[in-house]
Design an enzyme around this catalytic site. Structure first.
Site, short mmCIF file in Angstrom:
data_model
loop_
_atom_site.label_atom_id
_atom_site.label_comp_id
_atom_site.label_asym_id
_atom_site.label_seq_id
_atom_site.Cartn_x
_atom_site.Cartn_y
_atom_site.Cartn_z
CE1 TYR A 33 13.97 -5.59 15.88
CE2 TYR A 33 16.19 -6.49 15.77
CZ TYR A 33 15.14 -5.81 15.18
OH TYR A 33 15.27 -5.34 13.91
NE ARG A 100 -4.51 -13.63 19.19
CZ ARG A 100 -5.38 -12.75 18.69
NH1 ARG A 100 -6.58 -12.64 19.21
NH2 ARG A 100 -5.06 -11.98 17.66
CE LYS A 149 17.33 -3.19 16.47
NZ LYS A 149 17.16 -3.25 15.01
CD GLU A 182 14.73 2.55 8.68
OE1 GLU A 182 15.77 2.51 9.36
OE2 GLU A 182 13.59 2.47 9.18
CG LEU A 207 16.11 1.80 14.44
CD1 LEU A 207 15.01 1.72 15.49
CD2 LEU A 207 16.74 0.43 14.24
N1 PMP Z 1 17.15 0.49 10.23
C1 PMP Z 1 16.54 -0.69 10.43
C2 PMP Z 1 15.14 -0.89 9.95
C3 PMP Z 1 17.24 -1.73 11.09
O1 PMP Z 1 16.62 -2.91 11.31
C4 PMP Z 1 18.57 -1.52 11.50
C5 PMP Z 1 19.35 -2.63 12.16
N2 PMP Z 1 19.00 -2.80 13.49
C6 PMP Z 1 19.16 -0.27 11.27
C7 PMP Z 1 18.42 0.72 10.63
C8 PMP Z 1 20.56 0.03 11.71
O2 PMP Z 1 20.61 0.18 13.10
P1 PMP Z 1 21.93 -0.19 13.95
O3 PMP Z 1 23.04 0.61 13.37
O4 PMP Z 1 21.59 0.21 15.33
O5 PMP Z 1 22.14 -1.67 13.78
#
Ligand code: PMP
Length: 287
Positions: A33, A100, A149, A182, A207
């Site tokens: 996503y 499935r 993601k 994070e 991410l």
């Molecule tokens: N880390 C994670 C786990 C996230 O879900 C997000 C939000 N999408 C971010 C970092 C920040 O990413 P972005 O700046 O692209 O929204």
């Protein structure tokens, strides 16, 4: 006005929008996503988000559900049909609908695409920035490919709920060496006592936030130095400032970690400056 969603080729009323029970996103979290902010009628950093989508899809061998240019048009159309000036647009691509079975379905199964848009009041986010947020730390318990993601967000959901139960607004995942990775839905940053802005490198373990990447440019423009390296919870507790970033939050100060105040216990000037200049630098695509 009733909300509209895009589901597999059709614009449908949000309230009755549905996917099949054997969508692999539903059964296996076999999908990815993206979330883009919508600000003043513009989609923010759409190119960066779609580049990351391309990477996520590629890592999982999921095909684009349609051409990128068509997807861009539909994103804008969903924003327009919902008359959103400020909020977000969400898109999800799954491997599609099939009986499935863990192994990938055959080439006749097309990826599934859902796009929704949600309105939000910018004052709520500004208020959050003015107040700052409280963070708790939780042990990292996710898989190694958090650079993709995916919609498999159960550890993130549990961490965010744990934060809420503790009266905090975000949870930071911390690895076994005490390094902050994070947040459950944000990237994590600190400003050291000598003024360096520090955030973990994005080669693995986190991410690569699109907001994070844009903020590197913002910092450069403001003459501020960013260092990509890991920092520990202890270092964050001694920092001058801490903050989190994401597409929907831009930059929000962290005023406490596990109940201990950061800096003077109020939002810091660096986070505020980065937030203040973000939209001067970010790419804006009219919806
Ligand atoms: N880390 C994670 C786990 C996230 O879900 C997000 C939000 N999408 C971010 C970092 C920040 O990413 P972005 O700046 O692209 O929204």
């Amino acid at each position: 006005m009733s909300r509209i969603a895009y589901v597999n080729g059709r614009y449908v009323p949000h309230a009755s929008a549905a996917v099949h029970i054997e969508d692999r996103g539903y059964q296996f979290a076999d999908g990815v996503y993206e979330v883009c902010e919508v600000k003043g009628g513009f989609i923010i950093d759409m190119r960066g988000h779609l580049n990351r989508l391309d990477r996520s899809l590629g890592e999982l061998s999921i095909l684009w559900p349609l051409h990128r240019s068509a997807l861009e048009r539909i994103l804008a159309e969903v924003v327009r049909r919902n008359r959103i000036r400020n909020g977000l647009v969400y898109l999800q691509v799954t491997r599609g609908v099939a009986r499935r079975d863990h192994v990938f379905p055959g080439p006749n199964v097309r990826p599934a695409l859902v796009i929704t848009a949600t309105r939000s009041d910018p004052q709520v986010s500004d208020q959050m920035a003015a107040t700052g947020i409280d963070v708790i730390t939780v042990p990292e318990n996710r898989w190694e490919r958090v650079d993709i993601k995916t919609v498999g967000l159960l550890p993130n959901v549990l961490a965010r709920q744990q934060a809420k139960d503790a009266g905090a607004q975000e949870a930071w995942f911390v690895d076994k060496d005490g390094i902050v990775l994070e947040g459950s839905a944000t990237n994590a940053w600190i400003v050291t006592q000598d003024g360096a802005i520090v955030t973990r490198d994005a080669e693995r373990g986190i991410l690569r936030g699109i907001t994070r990447t844009t903020l590197f440019e913002v910092a450069k423009k403001l003459g501020l130095k960013v260092v990509e390296r890991g920092f520990t919870v202890d270092e964050a507790l001694m920092a001058r400032e801490a903050f989190v970033t994401s597409a929907t939050k831009t930059a929000i100060s962290v005023i406490s970690i596990n109940g201990s105040s950061i800096g003077n216990g109020h939002p810091g000037s660096v986070a505020s400056a980065l937030r203040g200049s973000f939209f001067d630098v970010a790419e804006k695509t009219p919806a």
